[in-house]
Scaffold this motif. Sequence first.
Motif, PDB file in Angstrom:
ATOM      1  N   LEU A 230       0.828  -1.203   0.000  1.00  9.22           N
ATOM      2  CA  LEU A 230       0.000   0.000   0.000  1.00  9.22           C
ATOM      3  C   LEU A 230       0.862   1.253   0.000  1.00  9.22           C
ATOM      4  N   ASP A 231       1.992   1.202   0.670  1.00 11.25           N
ATOM      5  CA  ASP A 231       2.907   2.348   0.692  1.00 11.25           C
ATOM      6  C   ASP A 231       3.352   2.699  -0.723  1.00 11.25           C
ATOM      7  N   LYS A 232       3.604   1.695  -1.542  1.00 14.86           N
ATOM      8  CA  LYS A 232       3.988   1.939  -2.935  1.00 14.86           C
ATOM      9  C   LYS A 232       2.853   2.609  -3.700  1.00 14.86           C
ATOM     10  N   GLU A 233       1.625   2.194  -3.407  1.00 16.67           N
ATOM     11  CA  GLU A 233       0.468   2.760  -4.105  1.00 16.67           C
ATOM     12  C   GLU A 233       0.244   4.221  -3.694  1.00 16.67           C
ATOM     13  N   VAL A 234       0.405   4.500  -2.402  1.00 17.79           N
ATOM     14  CA  VAL A 234       0.249   5.874  -1.920  1.00 17.79           C
ATOM     15  C   VAL A 234       1.342   6.764  -2.508  1.00 17.79           C
ATOM     16  N   THR A 235       2.559   6.249  -2.543  1.00 19.79           N
ATOM     17  CA  THR A 235       3.669   7.005  -3.130  1.00 19.79           C
ATOM     18  C   THR A 235       3.400   7.298  -4.598  1.00 19.79           C
ATOM     19  N   ALA A 236       2.846   6.313  -5.295  1.00 20.40           N
ATOM     20  CA  ALA A 236       2.553   6.484  -6.722  1.00 20.40           C
ATOM     21  C   ALA A 236       1.517   7.582  -6.957  1.00 20.40           C
ATOM     22  N   ILE A 237       0.468   7.631  -6.117  1.00 17.44           N
ATOM     23  CA  ILE A 237      -0.557   8.663  -6.328  1.00 17.44           C
ATOM     24  C   ILE A 237      -0.022  10.029  -5.921  1.00 17.44           C
ATOM     25  N   ASP A 238       0.866  10.067  -4.913  1.00 14.65           N
ATOM     26  CA  ASP A 238       1.517  11.339  -4.564  1.00 14.65           C
ATOM     27  C   ASP A 238       2.320  11.858  -5.754  1.00 14.65           C
ATOM     28  N   GLU A 239       3.087  10.976  -6.354  1.00 15.92           N
ATOM     29  CA  GLU A 239       3.915  11.360  -7.498  1.00 15.92           C
ATOM     30  C   GLU A 239       3.059  11.806  -8.676  1.00 15.92           C
ATOM     31  N   LEU A 240       1.926  11.140  -8.878  1.00 13.63           N
ATOM     32  CA  LEU A 240       1.037  11.515  -9.981  1.00 13.63           C
ATOM     33  C   LEU A 240       0.445  12.904  -9.761  1.00 13.63           C
ATOM     34  N   ARG A 241      -0.020  13.160  -8.541  1.00  9.72           N
ATOM     35  CA  ARG A 241      -0.602  14.467  -8.248  1.00  9.72           C
ATOM     36  C   ARG A 241       0.435  15.580  -8.439  1.00  9.72           C
ATOM     37  N   ILE A 242       1.653  15.340  -7.955  1.00 12.53           N
ATOM     38  CA  ILE A 242       2.710  16.343  -8.100  1.00 12.53           C
ATOM     39  C   ILE A 242       3.069  16.524  -9.577  1.00 12.53           C
ATOM     40  N   ALA A 243       3.097  15.429 -10.333  1.00  9.48           N
ATOM     41  CA  ALA A 243       3.413  15.506 -11.762  1.00  9.48           C
ATOM     42  C   ALA A 243       2.378  16.356 -12.501  1.00  9.48           C
ATOM     43  N   LEU A 244       1.114  16.237 -12.106  1.00  4.49           N
ATOM     44  CA  LEU A 244       0.075  17.066 -12.724  1.00  4.49           C
ATOM     45  C   LEU A 244       0.320  18.545 -12.437  1.00  4.49           C
ATOM     46  N   LEU A 245       0.691  18.850 -11.203  1.00  7.61           N
ATOM     47  CA  LEU A 245       0.981  20.238 -10.839  1.00  7.61           C
ATOM     48  C   LEU A 245       2.200  20.765 -11.595  1.00  7.61           C
ATOM     49  N   ILE A 246       3.194  19.913 -11.770  1.00  9.84           N
ATOM     50  CA  ILE A 246       4.384  20.314 -12.532  1.00  9.84           C
ATOM     51  C   ILE A 246       3.991  20.688 -13.957  1.00  9.84           C
ATOM     52  N   ARG A 247       3.124  19.899 -14.572  1.00  8.94           N
ATOM     53  CA  ARG A 247       2.672  20.205 -15.936  1.00  8.94           C
ATOM     54  C   ARG A 247       1.965  21.555 -15.986  1.00  8.94           C
ATOM     55  N   ALA A 248       1.195  21.858 -14.936  1.00  9.62           N
ATOM     56  CA  ALA A 248       0.492  23.138 -14.895  1.00  9.62           C
ATOM     57  C   ALA A 248       1.485  24.296 -14.856  1.00  9.62           C
ATOM     58  N   PHE A 249       2.501  24.174 -14.005  1.00 11.62           N
ATOM     59  CA  PHE A 249       3.489  25.261 -13.894  1.00 11.62           C
ATOM     60  C   PHE A 249       4.350  25.385 -15.153  1.00 11.62           C
ATOM     61  N   LEU A 250       4.675  24.257 -15.774  1.00  6.59           N
ATOM     62  CA  LEU A 250       5.416  24.306 -17.035  1.00  6.59           C
ATOM     63  C   LEU A 250       4.617  25.060 -18.094  1.00  6.59           C
ATOM     64  N   ALA A 251       3.305  24.790 -18.123  1.00  2.94           N
ATOM     65  CA  ALA A 251       2.445  25.462 -19.102  1.00  2.94           C
ATOM     66  C   ALA A 251       2.330  26.956 -18.824  1.00  2.94           C
ATOM     67  N   MET A 252       2.570  27.356 -17.582  1.00  2.64           N
ATOM     68  CA  MET A 252       2.551  28.782 -17.248  1.00  2.64           C
ATOM     69  C   MET A 252       3.828  29.493 -17.697  1.00  2.64           C
ATOM     70  N   GLY A 253       4.869  28.686 -18.017  1.00  7.98           N
ATOM     71  CA  GLY A 253       6.106  29.282 -18.484  1.00  7.98           C
ATOM     72  C   GLY A 253       7.274  29.180 -17.532  1.00  7.98           C
ATOM     73  N   TYR A 254       7.106  28.454 -16.430  1.00  3.94           N
ATOM     74  CA  TYR A 254       8.211  28.286 -15.487  1.00  3.94           C
ATOM     75  C   TYR A 254       9.193  27.237 -15.994  1.00  3.94           C
ATOM     76  N   SER A 255      10.442  27.345 -15.530  1.00  4.95           N
ATOM     77  CA  SER A 255      11.454  26.349 -15.892  1.00  4.95           C
ATOM     78  C   SER A 255      11.108  25.016 -15.242  1.00  4.95           C
ATOM     79  N   ASN A 256      11.780  23.968 -15.686  1.00  2.50           N
ATOM     80  CA  ASN A 256      11.504  22.643 -15.139  1.00  2.50           C
ATOM     81  C   ASN A 256      11.757  22.597 -13.626  1.00  2.50           C
ATOM     82  N   ASP A 257      12.912  23.136 -13.190  1.00  2.00           N
ATOM     83  CA  ASP A 257      13.243  23.097 -11.764  1.00  2.00           C
ATOM     84  C   ASP A 257      12.254  23.908 -10.936  1.00  2.00           C
ATOM     85  N   GLU A 258      11.924  25.097 -11.416  1.00  2.00           N
ATOM     86  CA  GLU A 258      10.989  25.931 -10.652  1.00  2.00           C
ATOM     87  C   GLU A 258       9.592  25.320 -10.645  1.00  2.00           C
ATOM     88  N   SER A 259       9.225  24.655 -11.718  1.00  2.00           N
ATOM     89  CA  SER A 259       7.921  23.977 -11.769  1.00  2.00           C
ATOM     90  C   SER A 259       7.857  22.866 -10.728  1.00  2.00           C
TER      91      SER A 259
END
Length: 207
Positions: A133-162
Amino acid sequence: MARSKQSSGSTAKPEETPAPRRTLTREGWVAAARKVLEKRGIAEVKIDRLARQFKVTRGSFYFHFSSLKDLHDDLLEEWRRSNCAPFQAMVDAEVTDGVQFFSDIVHVWVDEKLFSPKLDLAVRDWARTSKELDKEVTAIDELRIALLIRAFLAMGYSNDESIVRARITYFHQIGQYALSFKEDPAVRRSYQPLFGDVLLGPLAKSP
């Protein structure tokens, strides 16, 4: 022929009708188990405890479930359906407006129409006792963060800042749930535009 008479003062008691027995469903057991999970943790989700709550025997539980694990699986399915599926549905979305995509992600948490903070925290705590279950929770955490990263990239931020902005946003939201932070809804709403401006930064404004 003499008719028998009742003795004076005696009254015949009406025959009592037994109260109808409540029919328990699988969904009813799951709902009760979920309340225990959210309040006391997975270790307290026990067949005997739930049976006593319903005033039934263990046999009633086994009429619906093959085992305690079977009940656990249903609890996890509820978490996956309410707290994971809305984010997974966004994975293939084409992001053309970063601010709108960010708003769509955050509103899953804020609206709480489907997402359950209590269930999310309970499953996160449960994951401490289960590597799978820990692996599954980690996976959904990573997915949620990845979605947010895509949002910030689309706003024009660099990869690191996103990445950093996505983590700050996510850690802020999960931290608020973990602290069980309570606030008057009107006050919370008044802060939302400022929170949006701070989280989105100089390249975007809160919608």
